[in-house]
Design a protein around this motif. Structure first.
Motif, short mmCIF file in Angstrom:
data_model
loop_
_atom_site.label_atom_id
_atom_site.label_comp_id
_atom_site.label_asym_id
_atom_site.label_seq_id
_atom_site.Cartn_x
_atom_site.Cartn_y
_atom_site.Cartn_z
N ALA A 37 0.81 -1.22 0.00
CA ALA A 37 0.00 0.00 0.00
C ALA A 37 0.84 1.27 0.00
CB ALA A 37 -0.94 0.00 1.21
N VAL A 38 2.16 1.14 0.24
CA VAL A 38 3.02 2.33 0.26
C VAL A 38 3.09 2.89 -1.15
CG1 VAL A 38 5.33 3.22 0.72
CG2 VAL A 38 4.38 1.41 2.16
N PRO A 39 2.69 4.16 -1.36
CA PRO A 39 2.74 4.72 -2.72
C PRO A 39 4.17 4.84 -3.21
CG PRO A 39 2.18 6.43 -1.11
CD PRO A 39 2.15 5.12 -0.38
N SER A 40 4.34 4.60 -4.50
CA SER A 40 5.66 4.64 -5.10
C SER A 40 6.04 6.06 -5.50
CB SER A 40 5.69 3.74 -6.34
OG SER A 40 6.88 3.91 -7.07
N LEU A 41 7.35 6.34 -5.48
CA LEU A 41 7.84 7.63 -5.97
C LEU A 41 7.85 7.69 -7.49
CD1 LEU A 41 10.87 8.89 -3.83
CD2 LEU A 41 8.85 10.19 -4.52
N VAL A 42 7.69 6.55 -8.14
CA VAL A 42 7.63 6.53 -9.60
C VAL A 42 6.25 7.00 -10.03
CG1 VAL A 42 7.79 5.10 -11.66
CG2 VAL A 42 9.26 4.62 -9.68
N PRO A 43 6.15 8.07 -10.78
CA PRO A 43 4.82 8.60 -11.16
C PRO A 43 4.00 7.58 -11.93
CG PRO A 43 6.53 10.21 -11.63
CD PRO A 43 7.23 8.93 -11.28
N ARG A 44 2.68 7.66 -11.74
CA ARG A 44 1.79 6.78 -12.47
C ARG A 44 1.84 7.13 -13.97
NH1 ARG A 44 -4.28 9.27 -11.32
NH2 ARG A 44 -4.01 11.10 -12.66
N ALA A 45 1.31 6.25 -14.79
CA ALA A 45 1.26 6.51 -16.22
C ALA A 45 0.43 7.77 -16.47
CB ALA A 45 0.64 5.32 -16.94
N PRO A 46 0.94 8.73 -17.23
CA PRO A 46 0.21 9.98 -17.42
C PRO A 46 -1.07 9.78 -18.22
CG PRO A 46 2.12 9.88 -18.88
CD PRO A 46 2.21 8.70 -17.96
N ARG A 47 -2.08 10.55 -17.86
CA ARG A 47 -3.31 10.54 -18.65
C ARG A 47 -3.06 11.30 -19.96
NH1 ARG A 47 -7.87 12.43 -14.24
NH2 ARG A 47 -6.99 11.34 -12.45
N PRO A 48 -3.83 11.01 -20.98
CA PRO A 48 -3.67 11.77 -22.23
C PRO A 48 -3.91 13.25 -21.98
CG PRO A 48 -5.06 9.83 -22.56
CD PRO A 48 -4.85 9.95 -21.08
N ALA A 49 -3.06 14.08 -22.55
CA ALA A 49 -3.21 15.53 -22.36
C ALA A 49 -4.27 16.04 -23.32
CB ALA A 49 -1.87 16.23 -22.62
N ASN A 50 -5.53 15.67 -23.03
CA ASN A 50 -6.62 16.06 -23.92
C ASN A 50 -6.92 17.56 -23.79
OD1 ASN A 50 -7.72 16.05 -21.39
ND2 ASN A 50 -9.04 14.27 -21.74
N ARG A 51 -7.63 18.05 -24.73
CA ARG A 51 -7.88 19.50 -24.77
C ARG A 51 -9.16 19.83 -24.03
NH1 ARG A 51 -6.27 21.02 -31.06
NH2 ARG A 51 -4.11 20.27 -30.93
N THR A 52 -9.21 19.49 -22.78
CA THR A 52 -10.36 19.83 -21.95
C THR A 52 -10.31 21.30 -21.57
OG1 THR A 52 -9.12 19.09 -20.02
CG2 THR A 52 -10.64 17.50 -21.02
N PRO A 53 -11.46 21.90 -21.30
CA PRO A 53 -11.46 23.33 -20.99
C PRO A 53 -10.77 23.64 -19.67
CG PRO A 53 -13.64 22.36 -20.66
CD PRO A 53 -12.81 21.32 -21.33
N VAL A 54 -10.25 24.86 -19.57
CA VAL A 54 -9.66 25.35 -18.33
C VAL A 54 -10.80 25.73 -17.38
CG1 VAL A 54 -8.29 27.18 -17.29
CG2 VAL A 54 -7.57 26.16 -19.46
N VAL A 55 -10.76 25.20 -16.15
CA VAL A 55 -11.80 25.52 -15.17
C VAL A 55 -11.30 26.44 -14.06
CG1 VAL A 55 -13.20 23.46 -15.57
CG2 VAL A 55 -11.31 23.36 -13.93
N LEU A 56 -9.97 26.52 -13.91
CA LEU A 56 -9.42 27.36 -12.85
C LEU A 56 -8.07 27.93 -13.28
CD1 LEU A 56 -9.55 28.32 -9.81
CD2 LEU A 56 -8.21 26.27 -9.27
N GLU A 57 -7.91 29.23 -13.05
CA GLU A 57 -6.63 29.89 -13.33
C GLU A 57 -6.28 30.81 -12.17
OE1 GLU A 57 -6.04 31.13 -17.75
OE2 GLU A 57 -8.17 31.36 -17.27
N ALA A 58 -5.03 30.77 -11.77
CA ALA A 58 -4.49 31.76 -10.82
C ALA A 58 -3.40 32.52 -11.57
CB ALA A 58 -3.90 31.07 -9.60
N ASN A 59 -3.54 33.84 -11.60
CA ASN A 59 -2.61 34.68 -12.36
C ASN A 59 -1.85 35.62 -11.44
OD1 ASN A 59 -3.46 33.77 -15.05
ND2 ASN A 59 -5.41 34.74 -14.52
N GLU A 60 -0.55 35.38 -11.28
CA GLU A 60 0.33 36.22 -10.46
C GLU A 60 -0.29 36.48 -9.08
OE1 GLU A 60 1.28 39.68 -12.73
OE2 GLU A 60 2.54 38.55 -14.13
N LEU A 61 -0.81 35.41 -8.49
CA LEU A 61 -1.49 35.51 -7.20
C LEU A 61 -0.50 35.81 -6.08
CD1 LEU A 61 -4.42 35.00 -6.09
CD2 LEU A 61 -3.65 32.69 -5.51
N GLY A 62 -0.86 36.71 -5.19
CA GLY A 62 0.00 37.05 -4.07
C GLY A 62 -0.79 37.24 -2.79
N LYS A 63 -0.14 36.92 -1.67
CA LYS A 63 -0.76 37.15 -0.35
C LYS A 63 0.33 37.61 0.61
CE LYS A 63 -3.75 37.19 2.99
NZ LYS A 63 -4.81 38.22 3.02
#
Length: 550
Positions: free
Chosen positions: A259-285
């Motif tokens: 059950a210990v998660p591996s440091l080797v990344p999982r197989a990447p999902r296809p980089a499909n052209r789904t719409p952007v739902v969230l953007e942060a632009n030069e965010l500062g606090k």
């Protein structure tokens, strides 16, 4: 290494004051030798912490009772010791580091005085000598500017510094036995590595026996000499570290390792052209503080953070404590107001909306917090908690409760959970409830802020699989905040690495976690505990994933 400091022989702990209730600990036996680290591992509820509290004489009276066996500390049976004798043994012969130092430290007393209390209670040293010893111990645990920290209150220190204070308090009288109960669970990987190295160095310097309680097999691989595996109050396997990791005898142990998660990344999902739902632009606090003398102090928690999250994908934000991860998450959800920059949610700028105008947009973005017990109202049933959001947005109560039942089924909880209360569930089940509540408003974006960091590895794996399943089924975008690079490798499509409020590296998880370009990212990867072990296949990794670029 031949003398046993701690010997637990056929220990039985039962529920209730009479000692005739159900067994919580069922006949376990183990020993810890001087200078040795014994790791006690198992899932939540396996009895690890009850074993440690019994050893310290800290079982809650009237709730749990040791009804059989012996616990010998340097030959003395602590189960037969009086309360007065137990108080003498604590700190002088045995000491304990707790999981959450903020709850173990007194918030209204400077930390130096809290360590001093141990010396005043157990020694006749004059005040000047006590202070000298405390400052020396604080230097040994590598605290900076010890004079300032001596006079500081717990809330002024970082999580790692508070844990160092707890270690200093535990070791100031050089006890023979140190019990560490999940002392690194909530710490980021670099702080965790520092704490583990520190405990090992102090152990070698003082010859202390260490009973280290953890559910993290990566930590076990780093520090253990021997390992004892517990399940449902029983000891199911024990042995030297190499033997347990390479040749686990019991199916339960093999499942824990797998059950210990591996440091080797999982197989990447296809980089499909789904719409952007969230953007942060030069965010500062920027946090601005004013002292009693009227002076102003500014703390830049986040600066020029730019992120993009697509529908159905997972963006992970990783970094050390204090790097600004949670600040960015809270700004995006508008739990706190950003100082600068923009936030676009489904194409609409929300960074400057008033609370009233923001309300309709809150449906589109929901957050899952680290501690579900604190985020759920203990006096409100699970069904009412889940239905509260839809009802507040105009859904009839009967329809909202029906939706709550559907969501409980979605997160694999039984139907009768709807009428029960948070305290009647395990930590993993409560996190499932928190996920169901976050889904109740049909959001486009889920923000998970360290949502699995406090869970043991098997429950963690279940929750990660659940999030992946929900994301696949509903197409929700997930912003995942974590300090655990193993978890990031298994759930994230893209990763942004934050250091001191800035994003220093970002890109596909497969690239960032296997071929990091920045020294800071490599440092995080090198600090991951157990990085040289392939736990699922019970063998060392021939070459760590980041070794080629270290």
């Amino acid at each position: 290494m031949t003398d046993n400091v701690l010997e637990i022989d056929n220990l039985v702990v039962r529920l209730g004051r009479s000692g005739h209730g159900d067994k919580v600990i069922d006949g376990i036996s183990l020993n810890v030798r001087a200078g040795e680290t014994m790791c006690l591992v198992g899932e939540s509820g396996s009895g690890k912490s009850v074993t440690s509290l019994t050893t310290m004489g800290l079982l809650p009276k009237g709730v749990l009772q040791a009804s059989g066996g012996e616990i010998r500390l340097a030959g003395e049976n602590v189960l037969a010791a009086s309360e007065r004798r137990l108080r003498q043994l604590r700190a002088s012969r045995m000491a304990m580091i707790f999981q959450e130092p903020m709850t173990a430290l007194n918030p209204v007393v400077p930390v130096g005085k809290q360590i001093d209390e141990v010396l005043r209670f157990h020694t006749d040293l004059p005040a000047r000598e006590r202070r000298r010893r405390i400052l020396d111990m604080m230097q040994q645990v590598r605290l900076p500017d010890v004079e300032r920290i001596f006079a500081s209150y717990p809330h002024r220190l970082s999580g790692g510094q508070r844990q160092r204070i707890m270690i200093a308090m535990a070791l100031v009288l050089e006890p023979k036995l140190l019990i560490a109960d999940e002392p690194t669970t909530a710490l980021d990987v670099t702080t965790q590595k520092q704490i583990l190295t520190l405990i090992r160095e102090l152990q070698q310097a003082h010859g202390t026996a260490v009973l280290f309680i953890t559910h993290d097999m990566g930590v076990v691989a780093e520090i253990a000499d021997r390992v004892a595996v517990m399940r449902q109050g029983r000891l199911v396997e024990t042995g030297p570290l190499e033997a347990v990791l390479r040749r686990p005898q019991m199916e339960y142990t093999r499942n824990l390792l797998s059950a210990v998660p591996s440091l080797v990344p999982r197989a990447p999902r296809p980089a499909n052209r789904t719409p952007v739902v969230l953007e942060a632009n030069e965010l500062g606090k920027v946090y601005r503080e004013r002292s009693l003398l009227g002076r102003h102090r500014e703390v830049v928690a986040a600066q020029d953070v730019t992120l993009t999250l697509h529908k159905g994908r997972t963006l992970g934000i990783v970094g050390e404590s204090g790097s600004g991860k949670s600040t960015v998450a809270r700004c995006i959800v508008r739990l706190i107001d950003p100082t600068s920059g923009g936030i676009r949610l489904a194409g609409r700028e929300i960074s400057e909306l008033s609370r009233r105008l923001l309300r309709p947009h809150r449906q589109k973005i929901q957050i899952i917090f680290q501690d579900p017990y604190r985020s759920l109202n203990p006096r409100v049933s699970v069904g009412e908690s889940i239905a509260e959001g839809p009802i507040n947005y105009g859904m009839p109560r009967a329809q909202a409760m029906a939706k709550a039942r559907q969501l409980l089924e979605l997160v694999h909880l039984p139907a009768d959970a709807i009428s029960r209360f948070p305290h009647q569930f395990s930590g993993g089940q409560r996190q499932r409830i928190a996920i169901a509540r976050a889904l109740a408003l049909d959001p486009d974006v889920l923000v998970a802020d360290e949502a699995v960091s406090a869970l043991d590895v098997s429950v963690q794996a279940q929750v990660l699989n659940l999030l992946d399943e929900i994301q696949t089924r509903l197409g929700i975008a997930l912003l995942f905040i974590t300090h655990d690079l193993r978890v990031a490798a298994q759930i994230c499509d893209d990763v942004a690495v934050m250091e001191k409020g800035r994003v220093v590296e970002q890109g596909p998880a497969a690239e960032v976690l296997t071929h990091p370009k920045q020294a800071y990212t490599r440092q995080l990867l090198e600090a991951a505990p157990g990085r040289h072990w392939d736990f699922a296949n019970f063998r060392p990794v021939q070459e760590a994933p980041q070794a080629a670029v270290s």
